[in-house]
Design a protein around this motif. Structure first.
Motif, PDB file in Angstrom:
ATOM      1  N   ALA A  93       0.981  -1.043  -0.003  1.00 19.92           N
ATOM      2  CA  ALA A  93       0.088  -0.049   0.024  1.00 19.92           C
ATOM      3  C   ALA A  93       1.068   1.281  -0.112  1.00 19.92           C
ATOM      4  CB  ALA A  93      -0.915  -0.093   1.098  1.00 19.92           C
ATOM      5  N   ALA A  94       1.971   1.401   0.648  1.00 19.02           N
ATOM      6  CA  ALA A  94       2.765   2.357   0.891  1.00 19.02           C
ATOM      7  C   ALA A  94       3.368   2.642  -0.622  1.00 19.02           C
ATOM      8  CB  ALA A  94       3.974   2.314   1.833  1.00 19.02           C
ATOM      9  N   LEU A  95       3.929   1.398  -1.022  1.00 22.70           N
ATOM     10  CA  LEU A  95       4.544   1.337  -2.577  1.00 22.70           C
ATOM     11  C   LEU A  95       3.598   2.214  -3.391  1.00 22.70           C
ATOM     12  CD1 LEU A  95       6.737   0.954  -4.481  1.00 22.70           C
ATOM     13  CD2 LEU A  95       5.904  -1.513  -4.624  1.00 22.70           C
ATOM     14  N   ARG A  96       2.243   1.578  -3.567  1.00 22.88           N
ATOM     15  CA  ARG A  96       1.281   2.355  -4.440  1.00 22.88           C
ATOM     16  C   ARG A  96       1.068   3.746  -4.385  1.00 22.88           C
ATOM     17  NH1 ARG A  96      -0.863  -2.861  -3.436  1.00 22.88           N
ATOM     18  NH2 ARG A  96      -2.445  -1.759  -1.801  1.00 22.88           N
ATOM     19  N   SER A  97       1.084   4.073  -2.971  1.00 18.25           N
ATOM     20  CA  SER A  97       0.934   5.456  -2.388  1.00 18.25           C
ATOM     21  C   SER A  97       1.956   6.336  -2.917  1.00 18.25           C
ATOM     22  CB  SER A  97       0.823   5.777  -1.074  1.00 18.25           C
ATOM     23  OG  SER A  97       0.655   7.029  -0.683  1.00 18.25           O
ATOM     24  N   VAL A  98       3.386   5.945  -3.054  1.00 22.32           N
ATOM     25  CA  VAL A  98       4.248   6.585  -3.180  1.00 22.32           C
ATOM     26  C   VAL A  98       4.432   6.681  -4.725  1.00 22.32           C
ATOM     27  CG1 VAL A  98       6.857   6.738  -3.584  1.00 22.32           C
ATOM     28  CG2 VAL A  98       5.955   6.470  -1.139  1.00 22.32           C
ATOM     29  N   LEU A  99       4.068   5.493  -5.579  1.00 24.26           N
ATOM     30  CA  LEU A  99       4.193   5.902  -7.058  1.00 24.26           C
ATOM     31  C   LEU A  99       2.850   6.462  -7.639  1.00 24.26           C
ATOM     32  CD1 LEU A  99       4.948   1.983  -7.844  1.00 24.26           C
ATOM     33  CD2 LEU A  99       6.505   4.085  -8.022  1.00 24.26           C
ATOM     34  N   ALA A 100       1.808   6.645  -7.026  1.00 22.52           N
ATOM     35  CA  ALA A 100       0.921   7.348  -7.407  1.00 22.52           C
ATOM     36  C   ALA A 100       0.922   8.799  -7.166  1.00 22.52           C
ATOM     37  CB  ALA A 100      -0.526   6.759  -6.576  1.00 22.52           C
ATOM     38  N   GLY A 101       1.488   9.219  -6.131  1.00 22.09           N
ATOM     39  CA  GLY A 101       2.058  10.672  -6.043  1.00 22.09           C
ATOM     40  C   GLY A 101       2.942  11.028  -6.715  1.00 22.09           C
ATOM     41  N   ALA A 102       3.992  10.100  -7.175  1.00 22.99           N
ATOM     42  CA  ALA A 102       5.115  10.448  -8.291  1.00 22.99           C
ATOM     43  C   ALA A 102       4.586  10.534  -9.624  1.00 22.99           C
ATOM     44  CB  ALA A 102       6.074   9.398  -8.069  1.00 22.99           C
ATOM     45  N   GLY A 103       3.412   9.577  -9.899  1.00 23.87           N
ATOM     46  CA  GLY A 103       2.716   9.895 -11.095  1.00 23.87           C
ATOM     47  C   GLY A 103       2.040  11.066 -11.135  1.00 23.87           C
ATOM     48  N   ALA A 104       1.364  11.802 -10.292  1.00 21.87           N
ATOM     49  CA  ALA A 104       0.647  12.830 -10.112  1.00 21.87           C
ATOM     50  C   ALA A 104       1.711  13.846 -10.422  1.00 21.87           C
ATOM     51  CB  ALA A 104      -0.132  13.082  -9.048  1.00 21.87           C
ATOM     52  N   TRP A 105       2.732  14.076  -9.533  1.00 21.76           N
ATOM     53  CA  TRP A 105       3.829  14.982  -9.700  1.00 21.76           C
ATOM     54  C   TRP A 105       4.564  15.012 -11.241  1.00 21.76           C
ATOM     55  CZ3 TRP A 105       8.944  14.607 -11.090  1.00 21.76           C
ATOM     56  CH2 TRP A 105       9.938  15.923 -10.884  1.00 21.76           C
ATOM     57  N   LEU A 106       4.538  13.764 -11.852  1.00 17.89           N
ATOM     58  CA  LEU A 106       5.054  13.761 -13.214  1.00 17.89           C
ATOM     59  C   LEU A 106       4.220  14.349 -14.176  1.00 17.89           C
ATOM     60  CD1 LEU A 106       6.757  10.240 -13.322  1.00 17.89           C
ATOM     61  CD2 LEU A 106       7.837  12.512 -13.528  1.00 17.89           C
ATOM     62  N   GLU A 107       2.895  14.082 -13.993  1.00 17.62           N
ATOM     63  CA  GLU A 107       1.835  14.748 -14.914  1.00 17.62           C
ATOM     64  C   GLU A 107       1.777  16.174 -14.737  1.00 17.62           C
ATOM     65  OE1 GLU A 107      -1.939  12.379 -14.377  1.00 17.62           O
ATOM     66  OE2 GLU A 107      -0.728  10.675 -15.254  1.00 17.62           O
ATOM     67  N   SER A 108       1.983  16.579 -13.506  1.00 20.94           N
ATOM     68  CA  SER A 108       1.971  18.151 -13.300  1.00 20.94           C
ATOM     69  C   SER A 108       2.722  19.004 -13.846  1.00 20.94           C
ATOM     70  CB  SER A 108       1.931  18.394 -11.743  1.00 20.94           C
ATOM     71  OG  SER A 108       3.013  18.462 -11.033  1.00 20.94           O
ATOM     72  N   GLY A 109       4.015  18.312 -14.273  1.00 28.06           N
ATOM     73  CA  GLY A 109       5.122  19.065 -14.786  1.00 28.06           C
ATOM     74  C   GLY A 109       5.976  20.006 -13.790  1.00 28.06           C
ATOM     75  N   SER A 110       5.557  19.621 -12.680  1.00 27.24           N
ATOM     76  CA  SER A 110       6.263  20.362 -11.666  1.00 27.24           C
ATOM     77  C   SER A 110       7.655  20.401 -11.371  1.00 27.24           C
ATOM     78  CB  SER A 110       5.619  19.920 -10.201  1.00 27.24           C
ATOM     79  OG  SER A 110       6.266  20.671  -9.033  1.00 27.24           O
ATOM     80  N   ARG A 111       8.700  21.016 -11.172  1.00 26.35           N
ATOM     81  CA  ARG A 111       9.907  20.616 -10.901  1.00 26.35           C
ATOM     82  C   ARG A 111      10.400  20.882  -9.311  1.00 26.35           C
ATOM     83  NH1 ARG A 111      10.767  17.412 -14.093  1.00 26.35           N
ATOM     84  NH2 ARG A 111      13.024  17.564 -13.845  1.00 26.35           N
ATOM     85  N   ARG A 112       9.576  21.097  -8.505  1.00 25.46           N
ATOM     86  CA  ARG A 112       9.370  21.082  -7.072  1.00 25.46           C
ATOM     87  C   ARG A 112       9.554  19.598  -6.598  1.00 25.46           C
ATOM     88  NH1 ARG A 112       4.801  23.988  -4.407  1.00 25.46           N
ATOM     89  NH2 ARG A 112       4.809  22.141  -3.169  1.00 25.46           N
ATOM     90  N   PRO A 113      10.403  19.561  -5.637  1.00 25.08           N
ATOM     91  CA  PRO A 113      10.523  17.994  -5.136  1.00 25.08           C
ATOM     92  C   PRO A 113       9.221  17.525  -4.496  1.00 25.08           C
ATOM     93  CG  PRO A 113      12.393  19.392  -4.073  1.00 25.08           C
ATOM     94  CD  PRO A 113      11.409  20.432  -4.728  1.00 25.08           C
ATOM     95  N   PHE A 114       9.001  16.289  -4.840  1.00 22.62           N
ATOM     96  CA  PHE A 114       7.919  15.527  -4.086  1.00 22.62           C
ATOM     97  C   PHE A 114       8.647  14.602  -3.035  1.00 22.62           C
ATOM     98  CE2 PHE A 114       4.270  12.956  -3.505  1.00 22.62           C
ATOM     99  CZ  PHE A 114       4.734  11.950  -3.508  1.00 22.62           C
ATOM    100  N   LEU A 115       8.339  14.688  -1.907  1.00 25.28           N
ATOM    101  CA  LEU A 115       9.022  13.901  -0.970  1.00 25.28           C
ATOM    102  C   LEU A 115       8.003  13.239  -0.074  1.00 25.28           C
ATOM    103  CD1 LEU A 115      12.093  15.902   0.287  1.00 25.28           C
ATOM    104  CD2 LEU A 115      12.105  13.929  -1.001  1.00 25.28           C
TER     105      LEU A 115
END
Length: 86
Positions: free
Chosen positions: A62-84
């Motif tokens: 569940a934690a892996l899925r959550s981090v990957l989902a957050g990273a996917g949203a970050w990638l789609e947003s085009g943001s260059r701010r760190p996602f931690l």
């Protein structure tokens, strides 16, 4: 030739290899963000290393899925701010 959107690397690799060095090389050579699986790094250390995020070990699926989902949203947003996320 396709390139990955994201790299997930373990900080402690076999035979003393350095996962942070591997992540940094991938980021520099291919401009691909990396998330480190670790029980040792703090968010501040991960950010200083240029990582997109960290996944604390031991982790659940569940934690892996959550981090990957957050990273996917970050990638789609085009943001260059760190996602931690831990």
């Amino acid at each position: 030739r396709e390139r990955p959107d994201l790299v997930l690397v373990d900080v402690r690799l076999a035979q003393g290899s350095d996962g942070l060095a591997a992540a940094k090389e991938v980021q520099e050579r291919f401009d691909v963000p990396a998330i480190a699986a670790t029980g040792e790094l703090t968010a501040a250390e991960a950010e200083a290393a240029g990582l997109l995020g960290i996944l604390s070990k031991p982790y659940s699926s569940a934690a892996l899925r959550s981090v990957l989902a957050g990273a996917g949203a970050w990638l789609e947003s085009g943001s260059r701010r760190p996602f931690l996320r831990r």
